[in-house]
Design a protein around this motif. Sequence first.
Motif, short mmCIF file in Angstrom:
data_model
loop_
_atom_site.label_atom_id
_atom_site.label_comp_id
_atom_site.label_asym_id
_atom_site.label_seq_id
_atom_site.Cartn_x
_atom_site.Cartn_y
_atom_site.Cartn_z
N ARG A 114 0.83 -1.21 0.00
CA ARG A 114 0.00 0.00 0.00
C ARG A 114 0.86 1.26 0.00
O ARG A 114 0.43 2.30 -0.48
CB ARG A 114 -0.95 -0.02 1.20
CG ARG A 114 -2.11 -0.99 1.02
CD ARG A 114 -2.95 -1.16 2.28
NE ARG A 114 -4.17 -1.89 1.95
CZ ARG A 114 -4.25 -3.21 1.80
NH1 ARG A 114 -3.14 -3.94 1.97
NH2 ARG A 114 -5.39 -3.79 1.48
N ASN A 115 2.05 1.17 0.51
CA ASN A 115 2.99 2.28 0.41
C ASN A 115 3.71 2.27 -0.93
O ASN A 115 3.90 3.31 -1.58
CB ASN A 115 3.98 2.20 1.56
CG ASN A 115 5.03 3.31 1.54
OD1 ASN A 115 6.21 3.05 1.75
ND2 ASN A 115 4.62 4.55 1.31
N ALA A 116 4.09 1.07 -1.38
CA ALA A 116 4.88 0.95 -2.61
C ALA A 116 4.12 1.45 -3.83
O ALA A 116 4.74 1.91 -4.80
CB ALA A 116 5.30 -0.50 -2.82
N LEU A 117 2.79 1.39 -3.81
CA LEU A 117 2.01 1.87 -4.96
C LEU A 117 2.24 3.36 -5.24
O LEU A 117 2.11 3.79 -6.39
CB LEU A 117 0.52 1.62 -4.72
CG LEU A 117 -0.01 0.24 -5.12
CD1 LEU A 117 -1.45 0.06 -4.65
CD2 LEU A 117 0.09 0.02 -6.62
N VAL A 118 2.60 4.13 -4.21
CA VAL A 118 2.72 5.58 -4.39
C VAL A 118 4.05 6.14 -3.93
O VAL A 118 4.26 7.35 -3.96
CB VAL A 118 1.58 6.32 -3.66
CG1 VAL A 118 0.24 6.05 -4.33
CG2 VAL A 118 1.52 5.94 -2.17
N GLN A 119 5.00 5.27 -3.54
CA GLN A 119 6.26 5.79 -3.02
C GLN A 119 7.35 4.73 -3.06
O GLN A 119 7.12 3.57 -2.70
CB GLN A 119 6.08 6.27 -1.57
CG GLN A 119 7.27 6.97 -0.98
CD GLN A 119 6.98 7.54 0.40
OE1 GLN A 119 6.03 7.12 1.08
NE2 GLN A 119 7.77 8.50 0.82
N SER A 120 8.54 5.13 -3.48
CA SER A 120 9.73 4.30 -3.38
C SER A 120 10.52 4.77 -2.18
O SER A 120 10.96 5.92 -2.15
CB SER A 120 10.56 4.41 -4.66
OG SER A 120 11.70 3.60 -4.60
N ASP A 155 14.67 0.05 -8.24
CA ASP A 155 14.42 0.04 -6.80
C ASP A 155 12.91 0.07 -6.50
O ASP A 155 12.41 -0.70 -5.68
CB ASP A 155 15.16 1.18 -6.10
CG ASP A 155 15.07 2.52 -6.82
OD1 ASP A 155 14.23 2.66 -7.73
OD2 ASP A 155 15.84 3.42 -6.47
N TRP A 156 12.20 0.97 -7.17
CA TRP A 156 10.75 1.07 -6.95
C TRP A 156 10.07 -0.23 -7.40
O TRP A 156 9.19 -0.75 -6.72
CB TRP A 156 10.20 2.26 -7.72
CG TRP A 156 8.82 2.70 -7.28
CD1 TRP A 156 8.01 2.11 -6.36
CD2 TRP A 156 8.12 3.86 -7.76
NE1 TRP A 156 6.83 2.81 -6.24
CE2 TRP A 156 6.88 3.88 -7.08
CE3 TRP A 156 8.43 4.85 -8.69
CZ2 TRP A 156 5.93 4.88 -7.31
CZ3 TRP A 156 7.47 5.84 -8.91
CH2 TRP A 156 6.25 5.86 -8.23
N TRP A 157 10.49 -0.77 -8.54
CA TRP A 157 9.90 -2.00 -9.06
C TRP A 157 10.13 -3.17 -8.10
O TRP A 157 9.24 -3.98 -7.86
CB TRP A 157 10.47 -2.28 -10.44
CG TRP A 157 9.92 -3.47 -11.15
CD1 TRP A 157 10.62 -4.54 -11.63
CD2 TRP A 157 8.55 -3.71 -11.54
NE1 TRP A 157 9.79 -5.43 -12.26
CE2 TRP A 157 8.51 -4.95 -12.22
CE3 TRP A 157 7.36 -3.00 -11.35
CZ2 TRP A 157 7.34 -5.50 -12.72
CZ3 TRP A 157 6.18 -3.54 -11.85
CH2 TRP A 157 6.17 -4.77 -12.52
N ALA A 158 11.33 -3.25 -7.54
CA ALA A 158 11.62 -4.33 -6.58
C ALA A 158 10.72 -4.21 -5.34
O ALA A 158 10.18 -5.21 -4.85
CB ALA A 158 13.09 -4.28 -6.17
N TYR A 159 10.56 -2.99 -4.84
CA TYR A 159 9.70 -2.75 -3.68
C TYR A 159 8.26 -3.16 -4.00
O TYR A 159 7.59 -3.83 -3.20
CB TYR A 159 9.79 -1.27 -3.30
CG TYR A 159 9.04 -0.84 -2.07
CD1 TYR A 159 8.79 -1.70 -1.01
CD2 TYR A 159 8.59 0.48 -1.95
CE1 TYR A 159 8.11 -1.27 0.13
CE2 TYR A 159 7.91 0.92 -0.82
CZ TYR A 159 7.67 0.04 0.22
OH TYR A 159 7.01 0.47 1.34
N LEU A 160 7.78 -2.80 -5.17
CA LEU A 160 6.42 -3.15 -5.58
C LEU A 160 6.23 -4.66 -5.69
O LEU A 160 5.27 -5.23 -5.14
CB LEU A 160 6.09 -2.51 -6.93
CG LEU A 160 5.58 -1.08 -6.93
CD1 LEU A 160 5.66 -0.48 -8.33
CD2 LEU A 160 4.15 -1.01 -6.40
N ILE A 161 7.13 -5.33 -6.39
CA ILE A 161 6.94 -6.75 -6.67
C ILE A 161 7.10 -7.60 -5.41
O ILE A 161 6.31 -8.53 -5.16
CB ILE A 161 7.92 -7.21 -7.76
CG1 ILE A 161 7.50 -6.62 -9.12
CG2 ILE A 161 7.98 -8.73 -7.85
CD1 ILE A 161 6.12 -7.05 -9.59
N VAL A 162 8.10 -7.31 -4.60
CA VAL A 162 8.30 -8.11 -3.39
C VAL A 162 7.10 -7.99 -2.44
O VAL A 162 6.61 -8.99 -1.91
CB VAL A 162 9.61 -7.72 -2.68
CG1 VAL A 162 9.72 -8.40 -1.32
CG2 VAL A 162 10.81 -8.11 -3.54
#
Length: 310
Positions: free
Chosen positions: A152-158, A188-195
């Motif tokens: 829920r954080n990763a959708l709008v922030q890295s 970095d943002w993509w990794a946060y989102l996917i994990v």
Amino acid sequence: MSKEDPRIAVLMGTKDGAAFIDEQLRSLLAQSHPLVDLWISDDGSIDGTIAIIEAWKSRWPKGRMTLVEGPRQGFAGNFRSMILDRRIDADCYAFCDQDDIWESDRLESAISWMQAYDAKTPLMFCSRTATMTETGSLVGHSPLFRRPPSFRNALVQSIAGGNTILLNAAARDLLARASAQTGFVSHDWWAYLIVTAAGGIVRYDPRPLVRYRQHAANLVGANVSWRARVSRVGRLFKGEFAGWTDRNLEGLAVNRDLLTEDAAACLDLFTNGRQGNLFQRLGGLRKSGVYRQTLSGTLGLYLAFILGRI
């Protein structure tokens, strides 16, 4: 993670980094963790970067040092090529920029945290950074985030730079599977989102374990000054952030099979909330539970939704 000394593959992207890469390599050599394979993808350097790397090859005692040719598609494409490169085989994987300085316990700190978990669980470690000038003088730190990392954080922030990330093998395999289907805004943002989307665990360490070098050639500036933060808010309201979000949502859509039920439900609420009238947008955002790390950031998020800028 059961191994006492897991092998770490450090994935470094380079391009015209001759001015600073030697200092970065010395900080990698000084890591307290003993087993480090270094994979360097050079994206078309025309300065002395390649010569410096070649000179280091014969004196790298921690493992293998391998130089490969990058795809010349920008920094995101360069890191994507390493994420997808199955020749790179290790227990854990760290991203690395060419011009930073790592604290000596950067890798050891991440490994110590990971060893408490089952190796089958996707794990991602990241941290705060210190910021230094071109000449190496420390001038500040990235923001200290206190809310828990989540989808829920990763959708709008890295929340952390790629230069602080360490992935276990399960997370890297997950990231490679997702990245084979799509490109991304930044690794970095993509990794946060996917994990987080797949139910993995992310640890944000409040200690600055990397010194980030701020200089004119940087592609992405550090978020350490009020001027930098105002600039980011400006990009949000100009709609640049909406373009990044579009790209992330497109990537998540083609990887929907990797998402947990909760993440998929949140994604649908957030995606639908970007459409419709004002009340529909705000209702979708509220129901999704999406948040940024600070109160001001979350308020800015709601304002951007009201204005249709995200």
